[in-house]
Motif scaffolding. Structure first.
Motif, PDB file in Angstrom:
ATOM      1  N   SER A   6       5.974  14.713  -6.864  1.00 48.62           N
ATOM      2  CA  SER A   6       4.613  14.182  -6.703  1.00 48.62           C
ATOM      3  C   SER A   6       4.610  12.680  -6.900  1.00 48.62           C
ATOM      4  O   SER A   6       4.908  12.188  -7.993  1.00 48.62           O
ATOM      5  N   LYS A   7       4.287  11.954  -5.844  1.00 47.20           N
ATOM      6  CA  LYS A   7       4.177  10.495  -5.940  1.00 47.20           C
ATOM      7  C   LYS A   7       2.701  10.127  -6.078  1.00 47.20           C
ATOM      8  O   LYS A   7       1.855  10.662  -5.347  1.00 47.20           O
ATOM      9  N   PHE A   8       2.387   9.262  -7.033  1.00 45.15           N
ATOM     10  CA  PHE A   8       1.005   8.809  -7.201  1.00 45.15           C
ATOM     11  C   PHE A   8       0.915   7.320  -6.894  1.00 45.15           C
ATOM     12  O   PHE A   8       1.690   6.525  -7.425  1.00 45.15           O
ATOM     13  N   ARG A 184       6.468  -3.859   0.696  1.00 45.79           N
ATOM     14  CA  ARG A 184       5.222  -3.484   0.022  1.00 45.79           C
ATOM     15  C   ARG A 184       4.799  -2.055   0.381  1.00 45.79           C
ATOM     16  O   ARG A 184       4.964  -1.623   1.535  1.00 45.79           O
ATOM     17  N   GLY A 185       4.271  -1.376  -0.605  1.00 45.26           N
ATOM     18  CA  GLY A 185       3.880   0.023  -0.387  1.00 45.26           C
ATOM     19  C   GLY A 185       5.062   0.976  -0.470  1.00 45.26           C
ATOM     20  O   GLY A 185       4.965   2.155  -0.142  1.00 45.26           O
ATOM     21  N   GLY A 186       6.200   0.462  -0.944  1.00 45.75           N
ATOM     22  CA  GLY A 186       7.467   1.201  -0.870  1.00 45.75           C
ATOM     23  C   GLY A 186       7.639   2.349  -1.847  1.00 45.75           C
ATOM     24  O   GLY A 186       8.634   3.079  -1.762  1.00 45.75           O
ATOM     25  N   SER A 187       6.685   2.559  -2.758  1.00 44.06           N
ATOM     26  CA  SER A 187       6.827   3.732  -3.645  1.00 44.06           C
ATOM     27  C   SER A 187       6.780   5.019  -2.831  1.00 44.06           C
ATOM     28  O   SER A 187       7.356   6.040  -3.238  1.00 44.06           O
ATOM     29  N   ASP A 188       6.105   4.968  -1.693  1.00 43.14           N
ATOM     30  CA  ASP A 188       6.101   6.139  -0.796  1.00 43.14           C
ATOM     31  C   ASP A 188       7.534   6.493  -0.382  1.00 43.14           C
ATOM     32  O   ASP A 188       7.887   7.671  -0.256  1.00 43.14           O
ATOM     33  N   ILE A 189       8.342   5.455  -0.142  1.00 44.35           N
ATOM     34  CA  ILE A 189       9.739   5.680   0.279  1.00 44.35           C
ATOM     35  C   ILE A 189      10.511   6.287  -0.893  1.00 44.35           C
ATOM     36  O   ILE A 189      11.270   7.250  -0.723  1.00 44.35           O
ATOM     37  N   SER A 243      -2.045   3.041   7.514  1.00 35.69           N
ATOM     38  CA  SER A 243      -1.255   2.573   6.374  1.00 35.69           C
ATOM     39  C   SER A 243      -1.267   3.541   5.194  1.00 35.69           C
ATOM     40  O   SER A 243      -0.827   3.190   4.113  1.00 35.69           O
ATOM     41  N   VAL A 244      -1.752   4.752   5.384  1.00 34.91           N
ATOM     42  CA  VAL A 244      -1.832   5.672   4.243  1.00 34.91           C
ATOM     43  C   VAL A 244      -0.444   6.022   3.709  1.00 34.91           C
ATOM     44  O   VAL A 244      -0.260   6.241   2.519  1.00 34.91           O
ATOM     45  N   LEU A 245       0.558   6.049   4.587  1.00 37.49           N
ATOM     46  CA  LEU A 245       1.926   6.350   4.142  1.00 37.49           C
ATOM     47  C   LEU A 245       2.857   5.304   4.756  1.00 37.49           C
ATOM     48  O   LEU A 245       2.774   5.039   5.946  1.00 37.49           O
TER      49      LEU A 245
HETATM   50 MG    MG Z   1       0.657   3.047  -0.446  1.00 37.12          MG
END
Ligand code: MG
Ligand code: ADP
Ligand code: ASP
Length: 445
Positions: A6-8, A184-189, A243-245
């Motif tokens: 689970s990623k938050f 940026r936004g890389g926690s999704d990765i 940009s959601v994911l």
């Molecule tokens: Mg994000």
């Protein structure tokens, strides 16, 4: 027992109240055993993300300035969360170390990564779970690309040694042993990589919207959530601006055949969006799956009579771009014309040289660069089967008085891309949404 990773996202962990929601979500399902947190995000529209504060500290340190006032804002954010949750972890020791290293010139990647690192430490303490430093399990090669094989084996072994664990998102370890972040936004990765390494049953991506929506909610009011989308469709949508994911979060889980479930931390009762491999069993009531796009592209239009008969013409045009280090996005072409679509920012300061080089290499009749173009992709696995998709799309744009400057129907037959003036972008997205979603619903009910 299964495993869910689970990623938050940042807004899901922006303050103590959000941490409480996250804990409830995690504890409500025993399969949720690995959690990947982002750094604290915005608590309101006017707020600043901790990641941005950290980049600012690094910038000030680079100029030899005192970072204390900026760093105190970061300290306050973490202390606020820890105090409200009654945590006992020695936060100041961690914070002082981070501050010292930023001042010593540890660099932008180190500084930015500490947002996730510190949030991971807090979350692990709050949950009573083990903390695994992403630097010990996620690796980049000498070129700065993810080293998937090494990451999979080392991270997989590491994760298997813990029943419940927190792995901070956004960073890993470069080939010299230093911290390196994703874009940026890389926690999704990170979440997707962790899911693959532990061979999870599901990769849950918890955010502030109830899944991937049929259009950007900042443009269309209350767009319909997409219940099911294939990885191929989502790749098109996220590449084009949904940009959601993060667009790179798709590959690790897609390869491993793991479905992704995008969920809303603030409405955990809602099912969100499932992203999977096959689409057969998932009929949608809409002809399309979603709409995405963004502004600020340019078209390099090259014209030459009998271009089609000239061997290597296209290659030479692209060679000119390659020499200038410009990668292209699309290449819709006619018989005597070739259009190369690039990001405006990629050719900033290079336009004259590019035009000159294309003249030298290709002797065209003309080369022109047209700026201020927005691209919009209408994506859907059902589009191939439905008659009249293009007619409906172009009719909607015509009725809204929008001039279409470019059309590109990808060979995947999953999407139709149109180019419009930047100024028409939002209206065009709304017009397409009305034609395929609102009118569709009205027709049926
Ligand atoms: Mg994000
Ligand atoms: P997180 O911090 O949880 O990673 P992000 O801000 O990165 O969240 O992504 C969620 C945001 O993406 C939403 O709040 C929304 O504004 C934006 N967004 C853009 N396009 C879409 C879309 N098609 N569906 C859902 N959200 C979208
Ligand atoms: N905190 C990082 C960012 O703001 C990574 C992420 O949120 O995914 O970009």
């Amino acid at each position: 027992m299964g495993i869910k990773v689970s990623k938050f996202g940042g807004s899901s962990l922006a303050d103590a109240a959000q941490f409480q929601k996250v804990k409830q979500i995690l504890l409500s399902d025993g399969d949720r055993r690995i959690v990947v947190p982002s750094a604290p995000g915005k608590r309101s529209a006017a707020d600043t993300k901790v990641t941005d504060l950290l980049y600012e500290c690094n910038r000030l340190a680079g100029q030899g300035k005192d970072i204390t006032p900026a760093f105190e804002k970061i300290r306050e954010r973490y202390h606020g969360i820890a105090q409200e949750l009654g945590l006992s972890v020695d936060l100041d020791a961690h914070l002082d170390e981070v501050k010292k290293n930023i001042c010593l010139g540890a660099g932008a990647d180190y500084a930015a990564s500490r947002g996730e690192y510190l949030n991971g430490i807090l979350l692990a303490d709050y949950l009573g779970w083990d903390f695994i430093d992403a630097k010990d399990g996620i690796f980049f090669d000498e070129e700065g690309h993810l080293d998937s094989d090494k990451t999979n084996s080392v991270l997989g072994a590491l994760l298997r040694g813990h029943e419940y664990a927190v792995v901070p998102g956004f960073y890993g370890c470069d080939s010299h042993g230093n911290v390196k972040t994703f874009s940026r936004g890389g926690s999704d990765i990170s979440g997707a990589i962790v899911a693959r390494a532990i061979d999870a049953d599901v990769y849950e991506n918890w955010t502030d919207v109830s899944g991937c929506l049929m259009a950007d909610p900042r443009i269309v009011r209350n767009p319909v959530p997409i219940r099911y989308v294939t990885y191929r469709e989502l790749r098109e949508l996220s590449y084009m601006g949904a940009s959601v994911l993060h667009e790179d979060a798709i590959f690790p889980v897609r390869i491993a055949g793991i479905p992704t479930n995008i969920r809303n931390t603030n409405k955990p009762e809602e099912p969100g969006t499932i992203i999977g491999y096959e689409a057969e069993d998932h009929e949608s009531k809409y002809m399309i799956t979603g709409i995405a796009g963004h502004k600020d592209f340019a078209i390099i239009a090259v014209e030459k009579a009998m271009m089609n008969a000239e061997l290597g013409f296209g290659r030479r045009v692209l060679q000119a771009l390659e020499e200038e280090g410009v990668s292209f996005e699309h290449m819709p072409s006619g018989i005597d014309t070739m259009s190369v679509v690039v990001h405006e920012s990629a050719i900033e300061g290079k336009k004259e040289r590019l035009i000159q080089r294309i003249h030298e290499l290709c002797s065209p009749d003309s080369v022109e660069i047209h700026s201020g173009l927005a691209l919009i992709a209408t994506v859907g696995r059902g589009m191939v089967r439905s008659k009249g998709t293009s007619a409906r799309l172009f009719n909607a744009l015509m009725k809204a008085g929008i001039n279409v400057r470019l059309i590109d129907q990808g060979s995947s037959e999953l999407n139709i891309i149109v180019g419009v003036d930047n100024l028409d972008f939002e209206n065009a997205v709304r017009a397409i949404y009305r034609a395929f979603v609102i009118n569709e619903t009205e027709n049926r009910w």
